[in-house]
Design a protein around this motif. Structure first.
Motif, short mmCIF file in Angstrom:
data_model
loop_
_atom_site.label_atom_id
_atom_site.label_comp_id
_atom_site.label_asym_id
_atom_site.label_seq_id
_atom_site.Cartn_x
_atom_site.Cartn_y
_atom_site.Cartn_z
N ALA A 467 1.07 -1.29 0.09
CA ALA A 467 0.05 0.06 -0.01
C ALA A 467 0.81 1.29 0.10
CB ALA A 467 -0.86 0.04 1.23
N PRO A 468 1.82 1.42 -1.17
CA PRO A 468 2.53 2.62 -0.91
C PRO A 468 1.75 3.88 -1.48
CG PRO A 468 2.93 1.40 -3.16
CD PRO A 468 1.93 0.70 -2.23
N ASP A 469 2.38 5.13 -1.09
CA ASP A 469 1.56 6.32 -1.53
C ASP A 469 1.88 6.58 -3.12
OD1 ASP A 469 1.02 7.21 1.03
OD2 ASP A 469 3.07 7.62 1.45
N ALA A 470 2.85 5.87 -3.47
CA ALA A 470 3.08 6.15 -5.10
C ALA A 470 4.16 5.10 -5.47
CB ALA A 470 3.90 7.31 -5.19
N VAL A 471 3.64 4.81 -7.04
CA VAL A 471 4.64 3.76 -7.36
C VAL A 471 5.22 4.06 -8.63
CG1 VAL A 471 2.68 2.73 -8.53
CG2 VAL A 471 4.57 1.25 -8.24
N ILE A 472 6.45 3.96 -8.91
CA ILE A 472 6.99 4.26 -10.10
C ILE A 472 7.46 2.96 -10.89
CG2 ILE A 472 9.15 5.34 -11.34
CD1 ILE A 472 9.54 7.13 -8.87
N LEU A 473 6.79 2.78 -12.06
CA LEU A 473 6.76 1.30 -12.71
C LEU A 473 7.95 1.63 -13.72
CD1 LEU A 473 3.18 0.75 -13.53
CD2 LEU A 473 4.79 -0.28 -11.73
N ALA A 474 8.90 0.72 -13.50
CA ALA A 474 9.95 0.74 -14.47
C ALA A 474 10.32 -0.88 -14.92
CB ALA A 474 11.08 1.40 -13.82
N THR A 475 9.02 -1.50 -15.39
CA THR A 475 8.86 -3.07 -15.64
C THR A 475 9.55 -3.26 -16.73
OG1 THR A 475 6.80 -2.24 -15.86
CG2 THR A 475 7.28 -3.34 -13.82
N GLY A 476 10.01 -2.33 -17.61
CA GLY A 476 10.87 -2.93 -18.87
C GLY A 476 9.98 -3.62 -19.93
N ALA A 477 10.58 -4.45 -20.80
CA ALA A 477 9.96 -4.90 -22.05
C ALA A 477 10.40 -6.24 -22.11
CB ALA A 477 10.29 -3.85 -23.16
N VAL A 478 9.77 -6.92 -23.26
CA VAL A 478 10.09 -8.24 -23.59
C VAL A 478 10.45 -8.33 -25.16
CG1 VAL A 478 9.17 -9.55 -21.83
CG2 VAL A 478 7.73 -9.06 -23.80
N PRO A 479 11.23 -9.27 -25.60
CA PRO A 479 11.47 -9.01 -27.22
C PRO A 479 10.25 -9.27 -28.00
CG PRO A 479 12.97 -10.47 -26.20
CD PRO A 479 12.01 -10.21 -24.77
N HIS A 480 9.96 -8.59 -28.99
CA HIS A 480 8.84 -8.68 -29.73
C HIS A 480 9.36 -9.82 -30.79
CE1 HIS A 480 5.97 -7.80 -32.61
NE2 HIS A 480 6.68 -7.35 -33.74
N VAL A 481 8.31 -10.83 -30.71
CA VAL A 481 8.48 -12.09 -31.70
C VAL A 481 7.08 -11.93 -32.65
CG1 VAL A 481 8.76 -14.56 -31.99
CG2 VAL A 481 9.82 -13.17 -29.72
#
Ligand code: SF4
Length: 648
Positions: A467-481
């Motif tokens: 239950a944070p006050d804020a979240v910074i998403l830096a969850t990246g990416a996966v290869p495009h196939v």
């Protein structure tokens, strides 16, 4: 810890507090030919960080010197006020400041009005890199240019600068006069060595006549331009010996702007060894009595100390080291070398920005060049509990920035090791230093007292529990196939699988490169080195098209040496049997590559962004940075991390 590096150096009226120099480099911060607040803030940050000598970027000495549209000009007294503010800011922080005085001769790149400026050179010898055919300088114009150098120096003196440096390096106008293959004149300014020296001698003596005894006059020169038509080391050293009586120092670099091969040395990529110009500088130092400076990928204080201790030079240019970490000298002085954010030689945001016409910055330190906006961030008005999800470069930078503003920050990483895609990038040949971005950011994470939770995948449940006050998403990416037509005759793998060792292509390999960045060319080089016969299919014009020019050209040279077949304009279509089918994009015609064992896909990435809606649904403040927002370069990701950390 660094006795030679922190020994002062006196040259005429200038007392330089240590042996660290920021060499003249075009920042693209000035917008109208004048010093502005952005440029002052940029240099103030480096002076405050402890650099001894700042040589400011080139200043044009004549109207024909406008080689780019963002050049500083020193042709009018109106420039004095800006330079005075710059000199005062640098002096107030304890550093010494010289200005480079510049005329490019035939090295003309562009012009502000969209027309390529008319180029003038000693003789009408073309420049192959910029495809310029210069006009031979009339004697009256030579005299005007000599007077322009003197007047520019007078203005710098009036502004309170400590000296000037005449740029005779990298094939610019003074080097063109010195070079018998470029200077074909048969008048008083060409012919034998003495007449080829006349221009330089007149410039230096005119500058001295317009300034005073305290004022420093230096010369920057390439110790060999590394090109068959370029000035040789012997010629450059002989010129310095002949001009020594009119000089206070010689600043040694290497390479030339005139050819792709020579230009790489203007900002050598990470493939070059740190300090590789030092042996050439040493030969100048042995031949001269004036101090000799050296530059060329001197990234760390240890390297500079070794060069100085070995007597190879009197002062070290560490420009990119200072772009990456303005506080490098101060950290070295207090022995905190592990805290230094070492330059990795990627060229992405420093010289890479110059070639795009953008202000200087750094892939690891996006505050560079943005000192006015991000130089000192205001503390957060309220301390929040911030979760940063994903410890790639974007997430690490976001976490550090948010923590420095006073937030309570936890950085979550699903993998065992932080670093994200930077960990893969460092596996490519001659890219090991790229891993430095992870080491450096991790050190900052520790110093900012960010808590790190690794090996935990953040889910909706975790978000509910935390239950944070804020979240910074830096969850990246996966290869495009993509869903490619094929019958299984050719093994199809992704770049990530190869880099992680999950796939081991051999025999004939096609690398299909969609983005034309570092991954496709890097993999092609890696597989060719391992013995594969490699076709690099580029859906664009060049291998590494979007990379900084000098990196791109260095890679092109290596692919050529290794026999990699590069197919430009090649869109991947599919496979059948042991063939890979490509489409030549301008003509639409099919191209078949036969006998292929493996097809390696470098076709970009898909963002991983599913937590954004989940977090918003839980009423948590959401920010996003990096690849999870859209495919990003490492530079974009780190800058976005800074912005997210500043916004939370
Ligand atoms: Fe060094 Fe890369 Fe930063 Fe340029 S962008 S200063 S090469 S780390």
């Amino acid at each position: 810890a660094f006795p030679h590096l922190f020994a002062p150096l006196r040259i005429r009226g200038a007392e330089i507090r240590n042996r660290i120099m920021s060499t003249g480099h075009d920042t693209v911060l000035p917008v109208d030919g004048h010093v502005n607040e952005a440029l002052i803030a940029y240099h103030r940050a480096r002076a405050r960080g402890g650099v001894g000598l700042i040589v400011t970027q080139v200043a044009g000495v004549h109207e024909t010197a406008r080689y780019t549209s963002h050049l500083l000009m020193a042709t009018e007294d109106g420039c004095i006020a800006g330079y005075r503010r710059l000199a005062e800011a640098i002096h107030a922080e304890g550093a010494v400041v010289f200005s480079q005085l510049f005329h490019p001769g035939r090295e003309i790149m562009e012009s502000a009005d969209g027309l390529l400026a008319v180029a003038y050179a000693p003789s009408s010898v073309p420049n192959e890199r910029f495809h310029v055919m210069p006009r031979a300088l009339p004697v009256a114009m030579i005299e005007e240019i000599v007077a322009g150098y003197a007047a520019a120096a007078r203005r710098m003196r009036a502004a309170g600068l400590d000296g000037v440096e005449v740029v005779a390096s990298h094939g610019y106008l003074p080097a063109q006069f010195l070079n018998p293959r470029v200077n074909l004149r048969q008048d008083g300014y060409g012919g034998d060595a003495a007449r080829r020296l006349r221009f330089m001698r007149e410039v230096l003596q005119a500058i001295r006549a317009e300034t005073d005894e305290d004022f420093v006059i230096g010369l920057r020169i390439s110790a060999g331009e590394r090109d068959d038509e370029g000035l040789t080391e012997h010629e450059a050293r002989a010129a310095c010996i002949a001009l020594e009586a009119d000089l206070d120092y010689v600043s040694v670099t290497t390479g030339t702007s005139a050819t792709l091969g020579g230009a790489m040395h203007i900002a050598p990529p990470m493939a070059y060894q740190p300090g590789y110009v030092a042996p050439e500088a040493a030969s100048f130092r042995q031949a001269l009595r004036v101090p000799v400076f050296v530059t060329g990928r001197i990234n760390q204080p240890q390297e500079a100390e070794a060069i100085l201790a070995a007597g190879q030079a009197d002062l070290c240019g560490m420009t990119r080291a200072l772009i990456a970490d303005p506080e490098m000298p101060a950290k070295a002085a207090r022995g905190a070398v592990d805290d230094i954010r070492a330059c990795i030689g990627c060229n992405q945001a420093c010289i890479g920005h110059f070639h795009k016409g953008l202000p200087v910055s750094c892939i690891q330190h996006p505050e560079t060049g943005r000192e006015l906006a991000y130089g000192s961030l205001a503390p957060a008005p309220r301390r929040k509990r911030v979760m940063v999800v994903g410890a790639g470069p974007a997430g690490m930078k976001a976490a550090v920035t948010a923590a420095r503003r006073g937030h309570d920050v936890t950085l979550w990483e699903a993998a065992a090791q932080p670093g994200g895609q930077a960990l893969l990038a460092q596996m490519l040949p001659r890219r090991a230093e790229f891993g430095g971005i992870v080491t450096n950011l991790m050190r900052e994470v520790e110093r900012a007292q960010v808590r790190l939770r690794r090996g935990v995948r953040v889910t909706e449940e975790v978000l509910r529990d935390e239950a944070p006050d804020a979240v910074i998403l830096a969850t990246g990416a996966v290869p495009h196939v993509p869903d490619l037509p094929g019958d299984g005759g050719v093994e199809v793998v992704t770049a990530w699988q190869v880099l992680r060792g999950e796939a081991r292509p051999g025999g004939r390999v096609v690398v299909a490169d969609w983005r034309c960045d570092w991954i496709g060319p890097g993999l092609a080089e890696m597989l060719a080195r391992a013995g594969s016969s490699v076709v690099l299919a580029v859906n664009g014009l060049h291998a590494g098209e979007v990379l900084p020019l000098y990196v791109r050209d260095n890679i092109a040279a290596e692919l050529h040496r290794l026999g990699v077949e590069v197919r430009p304009y090649a869109r991947l279509f599919g496979t059948a049997g042991d063939s890979v089918f490509l489409q030549h994009t301008p003509s639409g015609e099919a191209m078949e590559v036969e006998g292929v064992a493996t097809l390696v896909l470098c076709l970009g990435h898909r963002p991983v962004d599913d937590l954004a809606e989940v977090a918003a649904g839980l009423g948590i403040e959401v920010h996003m940075a990096g690849d999870c927002l859209a495919p990003r370069t490492a530079e974009e990701a780190v800058f976005e991390g800074l912005k997210a950390g500043a916004a939370v």
